[in-house]
Design a protein around this motif. Structure first.
Motif, PDB file in Angstrom:
ATOM      1  N   LEU A  99     -11.767  -9.215  -7.594  1.00 55.65           N
ATOM      2  CA  LEU A  99     -10.436  -9.546  -7.101  1.00 55.65           C
ATOM      3  C   LEU A  99      -9.471  -8.390  -7.352  1.00 55.65           C
ATOM      4  CD1 LEU A  99      -8.439 -11.554  -5.886  1.00 55.65           C
ATOM      5  CD2 LEU A  99      -8.189 -12.570  -8.150  1.00 55.65           C
ATOM      6  N   GLU A 100      -9.555  -7.810  -8.515  1.00 51.81           N
ATOM      7  CA  GLU A 100      -8.706  -6.658  -8.858  1.00 51.81           C
ATOM      8  C   GLU A 100      -8.999  -5.482  -7.918  1.00 51.81           C
ATOM      9  OE1 GLU A 100      -5.649  -4.945 -10.666  1.00 51.81           O
ATOM     10  OE2 GLU A 100      -6.342  -6.902 -11.323  1.00 51.81           O
ATOM     11  N   ALA A 101     -10.277  -5.264  -7.606  1.00 52.52           N
ATOM     12  CA  ALA A 101     -10.652  -4.188  -6.681  1.00 52.52           C
ATOM     13  C   ALA A 101     -10.129  -4.469  -5.277  1.00 52.52           C
ATOM     14  CB  ALA A 101     -12.162  -4.025  -6.665  1.00 52.52           C
ATOM     15  N   PHE A 102     -10.189  -5.731  -4.854  1.00 50.89           N
ATOM     16  CA  PHE A 102      -9.684  -6.104  -3.532  1.00 50.89           C
ATOM     17  C   PHE A 102      -8.186  -5.836  -3.434  1.00 50.89           C
ATOM     18  CE2 PHE A 102      -7.749  -9.300  -0.719  1.00 50.89           C
ATOM     19  CZ  PHE A 102      -8.382  -8.979   0.466  1.00 50.89           C
ATOM     20  N   VAL A 103      -7.456  -6.195  -4.458  1.00 49.55           N
ATOM     21  CA  VAL A 103      -6.001  -6.038  -4.456  1.00 49.55           C
ATOM     22  C   VAL A 103      -5.599  -4.563  -4.469  1.00 49.55           C
ATOM     23  CG1 VAL A 103      -3.950  -6.411  -5.878  1.00 49.55           C
ATOM     24  CG2 VAL A 103      -5.499  -8.290  -5.449  1.00 49.55           C
ATOM     25  N   LEU A 121      -2.975 -17.462  -3.564  1.00 53.89           N
ATOM     26  CA  LEU A 121      -3.027 -16.692  -2.320  1.00 53.89           C
ATOM     27  C   LEU A 121      -1.781 -15.816  -2.170  1.00 53.89           C
ATOM     28  CD1 LEU A 121      -4.431 -19.436   0.052  1.00 53.89           C
ATOM     29  CD2 LEU A 121      -5.578 -17.312  -0.565  1.00 53.89           C
ATOM     30  N   ASP A 122      -0.642 -16.382  -2.511  1.00 53.47           N
ATOM     31  CA  ASP A 122       0.594 -15.596  -2.462  1.00 53.47           C
ATOM     32  C   ASP A 122       0.536 -14.440  -3.456  1.00 53.47           C
ATOM     33  OD1 ASP A 122       1.510 -17.348  -0.553  1.00 53.47           O
ATOM     34  OD2 ASP A 122       2.883 -18.412  -1.890  1.00 53.47           O
ATOM     35  N   GLN A 123      -0.080 -14.683  -4.601  1.00 56.20           N
ATOM     36  CA  GLN A 123      -0.195 -13.635  -5.618  1.00 56.20           C
ATOM     37  C   GLN A 123      -1.079 -12.495  -5.119  1.00 56.20           C
ATOM     38  OE1 GLN A 123      -1.244 -15.100  -9.504  1.00 56.20           O
ATOM     39  NE2 GLN A 123      -1.816 -13.078 -10.239  1.00 56.20           N
ATOM     40  N   ILE A 124      -2.195 -12.819  -4.500  1.00 56.80           N
ATOM     41  CA  ILE A 124      -3.083 -11.786  -3.956  1.00 56.80           C
ATOM     42  C   ILE A 124      -2.350 -10.989  -2.876  1.00 56.80           C
ATOM     43  CG2 ILE A 124      -5.192 -11.364  -2.637  1.00 56.80           C
ATOM     44  CD1 ILE A 124      -6.358 -13.889  -3.984  1.00 56.80           C
ATOM     45  N   THR A 125      -1.654 -11.700  -1.999  1.00 50.83           N
ATOM     46  CA  THR A 125      -0.922 -11.042  -0.908  1.00 50.83           C
ATOM     47  C   THR A 125       0.163 -10.121  -1.453  1.00 50.83           C
ATOM     48  OG1 THR A 125      -1.329 -12.946   0.526  1.00 50.83           O
ATOM     49  CG2 THR A 125       0.402 -11.436   1.189  1.00 50.83           C
ATOM     50  N   PHE A 132      -0.152  -2.730   5.853  1.00 48.30           N
ATOM     51  CA  PHE A 132       0.479  -3.595   6.846  1.00 48.30           C
ATOM     52  C   PHE A 132      -0.046  -5.006   6.633  1.00 48.30           C
ATOM     53  CE2 PHE A 132       0.769  -5.098  11.364  1.00 48.30           C
ATOM     54  CZ  PHE A 132       2.143  -5.017  11.487  1.00 48.30           C
ATOM     55  N   LYS A 133       0.854  -5.948   6.340  1.00 44.99           N
ATOM     56  CA  LYS A 133       0.453  -7.320   6.022  1.00 44.99           C
ATOM     57  C   LYS A 133       0.884  -8.257   7.137  1.00 44.99           C
ATOM     58  CE  LYS A 133       0.903  -6.386   1.113  1.00 44.99           C
ATOM     59  NZ  LYS A 133       1.583  -6.726  -0.144  1.00 44.99           N
TER      60      LYS A 133
END
Length: 172
Positions: A99-103, A121-125, A132-133
């Motif tokens: 997860l850390e690598a994804f972020v 989910l909001d935290q990951i985003t 660009f999100k």
């Protein structure tokens, strides 16, 4: 139960801090790498995105589709990774190295395909280093650079609109 509420409050505070400090740094580079963040409790058709990326000519091996599920016992082989509430600690700490690598991966575009606001989910985003999100939820507009407000079942409308806006922004 009380500790869970305090943990949630500390993580919500962390997300708000990230969003307050966020500076939209969208550049004019073409999109090459894409990440998709799904809520497994809302949407299961992950393969739609792989086909869509091929149709857009985005064929990088670095594309990633991850799912979040409230049930941490579920094992999904379809996604590159899946996460659950147990992967999150206090004050925005992420316990899972994947997860850390994804972020921290600097994707050119992050597609957040979930409608209901879920703190994790909001935290990951918010923590994502994506350039660009794109999102479909209008609960917190600070999370995204582009919001396409459609229902989850209207995936084809989402794909058409996303392609249209990416062409307008000269991202394709």
């Amino acid at each position: 139960m009380i500790l869970k509420a305090f943990k949630e409050k500390s993580n919500r505070k962390y997300v708000n801090k990230l969003l307050t400090e966020r500076k939209s740094t969208v550049n004019n580079n073409k999109i090459k790498t894409v990440a998709v963040l799904l809520n497994a409790n809302e949407f299961h058709e992950f393969e739609v995105f792989r086909v869509y990326f091929k149709a857009l000519g985005l064929i990088s091996p670095k594309h990633k589709i991850v799912a979040f599920t409230m049930d941490d016992k579920l094992e999904y082989n379809q996604w590159n990774a899946h996460f659950s509430p147990k992967d999150f600690g206090w004050k925005g700490k992420m316990k899972n190295p994947d997860l850390e690598a994804f972020v921290t991966e600097p994707f050119d575009m992050l597609i957040c395909f979930y409608k209901n606001s879920v703190l994790q989910l909001d935290q990951i985003t918010a923590a994502s280093h994506a350039n660009f999100k794109v999102g479909i939820s209008t609960t917190d507009e600070r999370l995204y650079d582009l919001i396409i407000d459609v229902d989850l079942k209207d995936i084809n409308i989402f794909k058409q609109e996303l392609k249209k806006y990416l062409n307008i922004l000269k991202k394709l």
